[in-house]
Design a protein around this motif. Structure first.
Motif, PDB file in Angstrom:
ATOM      1  N   LEU A  10     -12.140   7.705   3.756  1.00 50.03           N
ATOM      2  CA  LEU A  10     -10.915   6.908   3.742  1.00 50.03           C
ATOM      3  C   LEU A  10      -9.735   7.563   4.435  1.00 50.03           C
ATOM      4  CD1 LEU A  10     -11.133   5.915  -0.021  1.00 50.03           C
ATOM      5  CD2 LEU A  10     -11.673   4.469   1.950  1.00 50.03           C
ATOM      6  N   ARG A  11      -8.770   6.701   4.783  1.00 46.23           N
ATOM      7  CA  ARG A  11      -7.435   7.126   5.236  1.00 46.23           C
ATOM      8  C   ARG A  11      -7.484   8.042   6.445  1.00 46.23           C
ATOM      9  NH1 ARG A  11      -7.180   7.034  -0.389  1.00 46.23           N
ATOM     10  NH2 ARG A  11      -6.609   4.909  -0.834  1.00 46.23           N
ATOM     11  N   ASN A  59       2.948   7.650   7.383  1.00 48.66           N
ATOM     12  CA  ASN A  59       1.697   7.018   6.931  1.00 48.66           C
ATOM     13  C   ASN A  59       1.862   5.549   6.563  1.00 48.66           C
ATOM     14  OD1 ASN A  59       0.594   9.509   7.200  1.00 48.66           O
ATOM     15  ND2 ASN A  59       0.276   9.878   5.012  1.00 48.66           N
ATOM     16  N   GLU A  80       6.088  -6.929  11.251  1.00 48.30           N
ATOM     17  CA  GLU A  80       6.452  -5.517  11.060  1.00 48.30           C
ATOM     18  C   GLU A  80       7.913  -5.340  10.658  1.00 48.30           C
ATOM     19  OE1 GLU A  80       3.870  -3.406  11.242  1.00 48.30           O
ATOM     20  OE2 GLU A  80       2.632  -5.110  11.824  1.00 48.30           O
ATOM     21  N   ALA A 105      -0.718  -2.062  14.225  1.00 48.95           N
ATOM     22  CA  ALA A 105      -0.146  -0.734  14.407  1.00 48.95           C
ATOM     23  C   ALA A 105      -1.241   0.275  14.762  1.00 48.95           C
ATOM     24  CB  ALA A 105       0.582  -0.293  13.139  1.00 48.95           C
ATOM     25  N   MET A 153       0.402   4.132  -2.823  1.00 49.62           N
ATOM     26  CA  MET A 153      -0.007   5.490  -2.465  1.00 49.62           C
ATOM     27  C   MET A 153       1.127   6.506  -2.585  1.00 49.62           C
ATOM     28  SD  MET A 153      -3.200   5.436  -1.949  1.00 49.62           S
ATOM     29  CE  MET A 153      -3.364   7.088  -1.294  1.00 49.62           C
ATOM     30  N   LEU A 204       0.799  -1.235   0.000  1.00 52.12           N
ATOM     31  CA  LEU A 204       0.000   0.000   0.000  1.00 52.12           C
ATOM     32  C   LEU A 204       0.829   1.281   0.000  1.00 52.12           C
ATOM     33  CD1 LEU A 204      -3.077  -1.015   2.133  1.00 52.12           C
ATOM     34  CD2 LEU A 204      -3.148   0.080  -0.106  1.00 52.12           C
ATOM     35  N   LYS A 213     -10.036   3.111  -4.917  1.00 52.39           N
ATOM     36  CA  LYS A 213      -9.752   4.316  -4.123  1.00 52.39           C
ATOM     37  C   LYS A 213      -8.284   4.507  -3.754  1.00 52.39           C
ATOM     38  CE  LYS A 213     -14.249   4.701  -4.163  1.00 52.39           C
ATOM     39  NZ  LYS A 213     -15.193   4.668  -3.062  1.00 52.39           N
ATOM     40  N   GLU A 214      -7.376   3.960  -4.558  1.00 52.81           N
ATOM     41  CA  GLU A 214      -5.967   4.244  -4.311  1.00 52.81           C
ATOM     42  C   GLU A 214      -5.488   5.294  -5.302  1.00 52.81           C
ATOM     43  OE1 GLU A 214      -5.079   0.162  -4.053  1.00 52.81           O
ATOM     44  OE2 GLU A 214      -5.988   0.268  -2.073  1.00 52.81           O
ATOM     45  N   TYR A 215      -5.925   6.501  -5.062  1.00 49.91           N
ATOM     46  CA  TYR A 215      -5.559   7.641  -5.907  1.00 49.91           C
ATOM     47  C   TYR A 215      -4.686   8.578  -5.095  1.00 49.91           C
ATOM     48  CZ  TYR A 215      -9.809   8.621  -3.319  1.00 49.91           C
ATOM     49  OH  TYR A 215     -10.744   8.677  -2.325  1.00 49.91           O
ATOM     50  N   GLU A 224       3.290   3.283   8.402  1.00 51.49           N
ATOM     51  CA  GLU A 224       3.391   2.424   9.586  1.00 51.49           C
ATOM     52  C   GLU A 224       2.338   1.317   9.546  1.00 51.49           C
ATOM     53  OE1 GLU A 224       2.924   4.280  13.403  1.00 51.49           O
ATOM     54  OE2 GLU A 224       3.476   2.403  14.412  1.00 51.49           O
ATOM     55  N   GLY A 225       2.774   0.084   9.735  1.00 46.99           N
ATOM     56  CA  GLY A 225       1.857  -1.051   9.772  1.00 46.99           C
ATOM     57  C   GLY A 225       1.490  -1.594   8.400  1.00 46.99           C
ATOM     58  N   GLU A 226       1.903  -0.922   7.328  1.00 46.30           N
ATOM     59  CA  GLU A 226       1.447  -1.302   5.991  1.00 46.30           C
ATOM     60  C   GLU A 226       2.563  -1.855   5.104  1.00 46.30           C
ATOM     61  OE1 GLU A 226      -1.795  -0.834   5.452  1.00 46.30           O
ATOM     62  OE2 GLU A 226      -2.467   1.143   6.133  1.00 46.30           O
ATOM     63  N   ALA A 274      -2.751  -3.763   8.755  1.00 39.54           N
ATOM     64  CA  ALA A 274      -2.144  -2.712   9.584  1.00 39.54           C
ATOM     65  C   ALA A 274      -2.760  -2.629  10.981  1.00 39.54           C
ATOM     66  CB  ALA A 274      -2.268  -1.369   8.869  1.00 39.54           C
ATOM     67  N   LEU A 323      -3.982   3.044   4.858  1.00 34.82           N
ATOM     68  CA  LEU A 323      -3.867   3.517   3.473  1.00 34.82           C
ATOM     69  C   LEU A 323      -4.837   2.818   2.527  1.00 34.82           C
ATOM     70  CD1 LEU A 323       0.037   3.691   3.054  1.00 34.82           C
ATOM     71  CD2 LEU A 323      -1.554   5.562   3.513  1.00 34.82           C
ATOM     72  N   TYR A 359       4.196   6.554  -1.058  1.00 37.75           N
ATOM     73  CA  TYR A 359       4.966   6.870   0.153  1.00 37.75           C
ATOM     74  C   TYR A 359       6.122   5.895   0.274  1.00 37.75           C
ATOM     75  CZ  TYR A 359       0.821   9.465   1.759  1.00 37.75           C
ATOM     76  OH  TYR A 359      -0.219  10.338   1.868  1.00 37.75           O
ATOM     77  N   LYS A 368       2.822  -5.602   3.428  1.00 40.42           N
ATOM     78  CA  LYS A 368       1.671  -6.410   3.859  1.00 40.42           C
ATOM     79  C   LYS A 368       0.815  -6.897   2.680  1.00 40.42           C
ATOM     80  CE  LYS A 368       2.149  -6.152   8.410  1.00 40.42           C
ATOM     81  NZ  LYS A 368       1.481  -5.139   9.236  1.00 40.42           N
ATOM     82  N   CYS A 369       0.434  -5.983   1.802  1.00 46.95           N
ATOM     83  CA  CYS A 369      -0.474  -6.374   0.703  1.00 46.95           C
ATOM     84  C   CYS A 369       0.282  -6.620  -0.595  1.00 46.95           C
ATOM     85  CB  CYS A 369      -1.510  -5.287   0.449  1.00 46.95           C
ATOM     86  SG  CYS A 369      -2.573  -5.024   1.838  1.00 46.95           S
ATOM     87  N   SER A 412      -5.941  -4.428   5.453  1.00 48.81           N
ATOM     88  CA  SER A 412      -4.591  -4.391   4.873  1.00 48.81           C
ATOM     89  C   SER A 412      -3.540  -5.050   5.734  1.00 48.81           C
ATOM     90  CB  SER A 412      -4.197  -2.929   4.640  1.00 48.81           C
ATOM     91  OG  SER A 412      -4.041  -2.279   5.889  1.00 48.81           O
ATOM     92  N   GLY A 425      -7.981   1.413   0.448  1.00 44.15           N
ATOM     93  CA  GLY A 425      -9.174   2.084  -0.083  1.00 44.15           C
ATOM     94  C   GLY A 425     -10.359   1.157  -0.313  1.00 44.15           C
TER      95      GLY A 425
END
Lengths: 598, 146
Positions: B50-51, A161, A515, B80, A153, A149, A238-240, A163-165, B77, B24, A155, A168-169, B75, B26
């Motif tokens: 979202l987010r 932002n 993590e 965290a 996105m 993610l 919604k990943e814009y 953190e935790g992601e 997360a 993050l 980053y 993962k996906c 996701s 969506g």
């Protein structure tokens, strides 16, 4: 040679409504003498709970597809248009012949099987590189990269932002260095690679192109697909990052760049997959996806590109859900609709511009966390529908994906499912084996009609970007997904193992990602930033900002001076990170937030 | 599940729920379906969009005076996000708000999340009615002195 522009294209309207049933004497006799007594003796009953919603006003049982489309008891010649036999070119044609309902290859899968392309990516580039080698060794035909993610996105892994992601996906990619690791030992001139990346697509594509260059691969020979479909992000996933207009400009930059430098690479995969996953019906998936295609063509024409320069490389991506015949009809209709649009509306001259080529993935949304092994059966049925629909490539989901990213064993069974279809079932031996089925042809025609009705509505709204701003597709999806959830809740639609046939279960072994990926990526970023020339990175990011702020205009045979791709390539070569490049574009374009439609 | 007097009280003061989508990701189909199901069940539902950071979610919960926060996380997360959110609720004296979680949560994380104070975790395929009933039965009633 007249070039079609967005202004002068005629709007294609929907074909005439479905045929009036003209029942033959033989069929009437069957109705009177055989059917009527049978119904009198044992009336039909809804499959699933009898709630009243699934009965017609006259009390008879009502049968519908998973999308809620009525399904009749029997289809006969009376369900085809009266002129069906007189106009094969209008309805069906032959394989590799307009309107391409029967497929784009004259020999179907007899000359070449579909590409078995398994979507995969997790944790660090090092770990994903190992999985890729495993998949290729197991007989996978191509690669398909899942990014995490933060990458999707724009980053870096060390951003707050993220953190935790991280990891993962999908796989975490921060810089060219990570892309070098991801494809280490994999020949990019020989392997076709698909990349599921949208808002930052041009950045990741630039990284890919530079890795190919480092390997000594010829850009003219490499092939693969960039998802790069921002419209479905606003509609569904919604990943814009940026607002629609600058996002569309970045997409058209890749079309222009690709048509000049990477003629065998698909710069976009116009995706219905995510629209379906977000709750669309089969028809909504079909209509919104193809109309997204229309919107991209319109924007490219406005840039000044010639339709036949970029249309041959537009590719599509559909979902294959549980309702077998509805899905097959959707795939068959999609080719015919695209052909009609590209010829009638956009006057494309090359046959390659008129062909719809698509990838299919089985429906993640249909997988159940309950009794996960049952998903192997669902995936097999969905995959069969995609093959009978004539897909060019296919991803089969792993049975454990409602729980987590797949384990190696689950991923292998998914691939084996395709191999069983290809090598054992015999379905690949005949082209479009369901062509001429009264039922499938009737459904295919209905799909086409329904899609053109949506197109008229979307044209009236002023195109897809306008429709998105008004929340139209978003609201349509929310309504459909709620209606489906309601039908499942009422047990009108049965999901085996979830709302019926339930058993006590023990937790499944899953792939667990902790993590630690964030820590190792952060460490790598720290070393990278210390090693590279910061002055060079700063200078190149500034140059990108300047180009991004200018309005590009196509010149024949040359790339627009403001096209962002060459500037992004420069940034990538200097090891600027995904986060830094996207941040530079955020500075120029700002970010997008949708109004909340519930 | 619910007793008669409690139902009567709810009719006077509908349960207020904040449906929130942190992180993050969506994918909002689930959040939207559940928001509508809770609304159809007579609750007042605020959907954050979202987010949302834990800070934004906690602020909105307090401003909107909700009795329940429903988080949707697919996701991975959650480990965290959830501890940060629970700590903030405590810090702001709002830890009487019922927190429930929906999404794809590995079985091995459930114990940890419950220790953090998550009242229930609803995995994929949970009937809407189960979630509705759980919230009805477990929120602190409104209109009572704290």
């Amino acid at each position: 040679m007249s070039r079609s522009t967005a202004e002068d294209v005629p709007k294609t309207s929907a074909p005439a409504a479905g045929p009036v049933r003209n029942v033959s004497p033989a069929e009437q006799q069957w109705i009177d003498n055989i059917l009527a007594p049978a119904l009198a003796k044992s009336p039909e009953r809804p499959i699933g709970a009898d709630t009243g919603t699934n009965r017609n006003p006259d009390g008879t049982a009502r049968f519908t597809t998973i999308s809620g489309v009525p399904v009749e008891r029997l289809y006969t010649p009376a369900d085809l248009p009266a002129d069906w036999d007189q106009h094969p070119d209008k309805y069906l044609g032959h394989p590799s012949q307009a309107p391409y309902t029967r497929g784009i290859h004259a020999t179907g899968y007899r000359g070449k099987l579909w590409t078995m392309r398994q979507f995969s990516g997790f944790a660090t580039p090092e770990e994903t590189n190992q999985r890729y080698k495993y998949l290729l060794q197991a007989g996978g035909g191509g690669l398909s990269v899942a990014f995490d993610l933060p990458t999707l996105m724009g980053y870096d892994s060390d951003h707050a932002n993220s953190e935790g992601e991280v990891g993962k996906c999908g796989v975490a990619i921060d810089s060219l260095e990570d892309m070098e690791i991801l494809f280490s030992g994999i020949d990019l001139e020989k392997t076709t690679v698909s990349m599921t990346i949208n808002s930052p697509a041009s950045v990741l594509w630039a990284m890919y192109l530079v890795v190919a260059e480092q390997q000594g691969a010829d850009w003219k020979k490499i092939s693969g697909t960039l998802q790069n479909d921002i419209l479905k992000e606003y509609i569904a996933q919604k990943e814009y990052i940026y607002p629609p207009a600058p996002s569309m400009r970045l997409v058209i930059d890749t079309f222009e760049f690709g048509s000049l430098f990477t003629p065998r690479f698909n710069p976009i995969s116009i995706s219905g997959y995510h629209i379906r996953e977000a709750g669309a019906t089969a028809l909504q998936e079909l209509a919104f996806t193809i109309y997204d295609g229309v919107e991209y063509v319109e924007w490219a024409l406005r840039r000044g590109l010639d339709v036949d320069d970029f249309a041959p490389r537009l590719s599509f991506f559909f979902n294959s859900h549980n309702d077998f015949f509805e899905e097959i009809a959707k795939f068959r209709a999609s080719r015919k609709i695209w052909y009609r649009l590209m010829t009638d509306r956009f006057h494309a001259r090359q046959s390659r511009s008129q062909l719809m080529r698509f990838h299919t993935q089985t429906a993640g949304v249909s997988l159940t966390a309950q009794q996960p092994m049952n998903n192997i059966a669902r995936v097999a049925i969905q995959a069969l529908a995609a093959v009978l629909g004539g897909t060019q490539s296919l991803h089969t989901d792993s049975y454990d994906e409602a729980l987590a990213l797949p384990t190696e064993e689950a991923a292998r069974i998914a691939l084996r499912t395709q191999q069983i279809l290809a090598y054992e079932s015999g379905v690949a031996q005949t082209v479009d084996p369901l062509g001429g089925s009264y039922f499938v042809e009737n459904l295919t025609l209905k799909m086409e009609q329904g899609a053109f009705q949506y197109f008229d509505k979307l044209d009236a709204m002023g195109g897809m970007v306008r429709a998105i701003e008004q929340g139209f597709p978003q609201k349509e999806l929310a309504e459909s997904s709620y209606q489906y959830a309601r039908a499942v809740e009422a047990k009108e639609k049965i999901i085996v193992g979830v709302n019926d046939f339930v058993v006590e279960e023990t937790p499944q072994q899953i792939l667990y990602i902790g993590e630690s990926v964030r820590d190792s990526q952060t460490e790598k970023l720290k070393r990278l930033r210390a090693r590279r020339s910061q002055a060079e990175v700063t200078r190149l990011l500034a140059a990108l900002r300047q180009a991004a702020a200018r309005e590009p205009q196509a010149e024949k045979g040359k790339i627009s001076s403001a096209n962002t791709m060459p500037y992004i390539l420069d940034c990538v070569r200097a090891y600027a990170t995904v986060g830094e490049i996207c941040e530079a574009l955020r500075d120029v374009y700002g970010t997008y937030e949708e109004s909340s439609w519930t | 599940m619910t007793t008669e007097p409690r139902v009567a009280q709810q009719n006077k003061f509908p349960i207020r729920v904040l449906v929130a989508k942190p992180g993050l990701d969506g994918h909002d189909r689930g959040a939207k379906v559940i928001a509508r199901a809770l609304r159809d069940a007579g609750m007042e539902v605020i959907y954050t969009g979202l987010r949302q950071t834990p800070e934004m979610i906690v602020n909105a919960s307090i401003q909107e005076d909700v009795q329940c926060i429903g988080l949707s996380i697919l996701s991975g997360a959650h480990n965290a996000i959830v501890p940060r959110l629970m700590a903030l609720l405590k810090e702001r004296g709002a830890d009487d708000i019922l927190v429930v979680l929906g999404g794809t949560i590995p079985a091995q994380d459930i114990e940890f999340l419950k220790q953090q104070g998550v009242a229930a975790i609803f995995g994929p395929g949970t009937p809407l009615e189960t979630t509705v009933d759980f919230i009805r039965a477990h929120v602190k009633p409104r209109g009572l002195a704290a």
